[in-house]
Write a protein that holds these residues in place. Structure first.
Motif, PDB file in Angstrom:
ATOM      1  N   ASN A   1       0.829  -1.158   0.065  1.00  0.00           N
ATOM      2  CA  ASN A   1       0.021  -0.002  -0.084  1.00  0.00           C
ATOM      3  C   ASN A   1       0.968   1.321  -0.109  1.00  0.00           C
ATOM      4  N   CYS A   2       1.814   1.234   0.877  1.00  0.00           N
ATOM      5  CA  CYS A   2       2.745   2.518   0.917  1.00  0.00           C
ATOM      6  C   CYS A   2       3.427   2.644  -0.559  1.00  0.00           C
ATOM      7  N   PHE A   3       4.002   1.397  -1.136  1.00  0.00           N
ATOM      8  CA  PHE A   3       4.724   1.712  -2.368  1.00  0.00           C
ATOM      9  C   PHE A   3       3.720   2.156  -3.402  1.00  0.00           C
ATOM     10  N   ILE A   4       2.737   1.641  -3.327  1.00  0.00           N
ATOM     11  CA  ILE A   4       1.678   2.015  -4.713  1.00  0.00           C
ATOM     12  C   ILE A   4       1.388   3.736  -4.494  1.00  0.00           C
ATOM     13  N   LYS A   5       0.944   4.004  -3.042  1.00  0.00           N
ATOM     14  CA  LYS A   5       0.610   5.256  -2.973  1.00  0.00           C
ATOM     15  C   LYS A   5       1.945   6.078  -3.282  1.00  0.00           C
ATOM     16  N   GLU A   6       2.882   5.910  -3.031  1.00  0.00           N
ATOM     17  CA  GLU A   6       4.082   7.122  -3.381  1.00  0.00           C
ATOM     18  C   GLU A   6       4.367   6.753  -4.852  1.00  0.00           C
ATOM     19  N   GLU A   7       4.281   5.658  -5.374  1.00  0.00           N
ATOM     20  CA  GLU A   7       4.599   5.396  -6.966  1.00  0.00           C
ATOM     21  C   GLU A   7       3.548   6.146  -7.623  1.00  0.00           C
TER      22      GLU A   7
END
Length: 89
Positions: free
Chosen positions: A52-58
């Motif tokens: 979730n964190c990766f997708i949000k930042e990406e």
């Protein structure tokens, strides 16, 4: 038309005796039913996973680079980037 003597009640009709419909209708009119509200239990919000964190930042990074891109396209690209980054490890 039949004349009645004062003080004498009329006999009940057969339909009133057998079904008791009038009593049920009168009782139903007196009862006030409040609507039942089914509320879900209060739950704590879970902490975001690494995905979730990766997708949000990406998605933020992709939209900053190309502001005209739709969210669906940005999410798809972020997901592909996640798959590529997982293959490197």
């Amino acid at each position: 038309m039949v004349k009645q003597e004062p003080g004498v009640d009329t006999p009940p009709r057969e339909s009133d005796e057998s079904s008791g419909e009038n009593m049920e209708v009168e009782a139903a009119e007196d009862v006030v039913v409040s609507p039942v509200v089914n509320k879900p239990p209060v739950r704590r919000q879970r902490t975001p996973s690494a995905y979730n964190c990766f997708i949000k930042e990406e998605i933020r990074r992709i939209k900053a680079r190309d502001p005209g891109i739709t969210h669906k396209q940005a999410f798809s690209a972020a997901s592909k980037n996640n798959m590529n980054s997982m293959l490197l490890y």
